[in-house]
Design an enzyme around this catalytic site. Structure first.
Site, PDB file in Angstrom:
ATOM      1  N   HIS A   1       4.187 -20.507  52.599  1.00 45.23           N
ATOM      2  CA  HIS A   1       5.003 -21.310  51.685  1.00 45.23           C
ATOM      3  C   HIS A   1       6.157 -20.442  51.173  1.00 45.23           C
ATOM      4  O   HIS A   1       6.077 -19.211  51.185  1.00 45.23           O
ATOM      5  CB  HIS A   1       4.165 -21.806  50.505  1.00 45.23           C
TER       6      HIS A   1
ATOM      7  N   SER B   1       4.155 -29.369  48.291  1.00 44.55           N
ATOM      8  CA  SER B   1       4.030 -27.966  47.884  1.00 44.55           C
ATOM      9  C   SER B   1       5.315 -27.180  48.045  1.00 44.55           C
ATOM     10  O   SER B   1       5.529 -26.190  47.342  1.00 44.55           O
ATOM     11  CB  SER B   1       2.914 -27.290  48.691  1.00 44.55           C
TER      12      SER B   1
END
Length: 289
Positions: free
Chosen positions: A270, A43
């Site tokens: 993230h 990711s």
């Protein structure tokens, strides 16, 4: 500035045009040696949570068209670019289908591949998922006091990274080089998630203050084995030490990683769009692009 001794307007104009052509020609010169380009990884390569989302892959990958591989490909002007990054990927997904609609990531690499970039290792043994979720759960339970996560888990995460993640990452890098012997392979380390000064921001990252150093140690261990595996396999290591001071506790516009709560990405913890830009810049610098 043009010095006074250079008085001719025509000469100055010619110099300006020549310089402009040289700059414009640079990507065209670099592209043939770095194409085809294959982007692999998890990711943190996929740009999870950043819109727009890539419509050509299952939504489970949460892959963004503004992830750092796309930015690198655009900057290099490569003619052939394949992005197989996907959220939650670990090294096993290089060899097996992560989802039914996907092929093993390593299948995208061939003897003709000239550039491979990746971030990988954080999902091996569910390390990143376990660390963050476990520490948030523990921190919430103590209202942010103490170091409950470290007390509960101790060396479990670092031992897994050293004993399991390291050999898996090294094997994956060796296998990439074996499939693409003439490729430049670059692995990017994970950017700083928590403040390096061990402070915390409990309202947006509900982790106990005493566990911030614990999380930083685990991330340092992870990045350390990535760097070690890179050095032992002839892989370019892309440092993200520049991310220190741009962690998830910093304000919008400064942080490169989003917090667990009240962030801008639809996938928390993230890199955001700015973080992707910085990862792309570091990658380009490391590969000489």
């Amino acid at each position: 500035m043009i010095k006074a001794v250079r008085t001719g307007i025509a000469a100055a104009f010619t110099m300006t045009i020549t310089a402009g052509l040289a700059i414009a020609a640079a990507p065209a010169q670099a592209a043939p040696s770095l194409s085809p380009y294959v982007a692999m990884g998890d990711s943190y390569s996929a740009g999870a949570g950043i819109v727009p989302v890539d419509p050509t892959v299952t939504p489970l990958c949460a892959r963004s068209t503004l992830n750092y591989p796309n930015l690198v490909a655009d900057a290099l002007g490569v003619q052939s670019f394949t992005d197989v990054t996907c959220s939650d990927a670990d090294t096993q997904d290089f060899y097996e289908k992560q989802y039914p609609s996907l092929t093993p990531q390593l299948d995208a690499v061939s003897k003709d591949t000239k550039l491979v970039t990746l971030t990988i290792g954080g999902n091996n043994n569910d390390t990143l998922i376990k660390v963050i979720s476990a520490c948030i759960s523990a921190g919430t339970g103590t209202a942010g006091f103490g170091n409950p996560c470290e007390t509960i888990y101790g060396d479990q995460f670092t031992n897994d990274i050293l004993n399991k993640t390291y050999p898996a990452v090294k094997k994956a890098l060796n296998d990439i080089h074996a499939k693409a012997p003439s490729a430049k392979v670059a692995i990017v380390e994970y950017p700083q998630v928590m403040p390096a000064d061990n402070s915390n921001c409990f309202l947006t990252m509900p982790i106990a203050k005493g566990d911030v150093a614990y999380i930083n140690k685990i991330e340092d261990t992870l990045n350390g084995v990535v760097e070690r595996a890179a050095g032992e396999t002839g892989t370019t290591f892309v440092s993200m030490q520049s991310s220190i001071g741009h962690d998830s506790c910093k304000p919008i516009g400064t942080r490169w990683v989003e917090p667990a709560l009240w962030g801008t990405n639809f996938v928390p913890i993230h890199p955001n769009a700015l973080g992707m830009q910085k990862m792309a810049a570091q990658t380009l610098a490391a590969i000489g692009g």
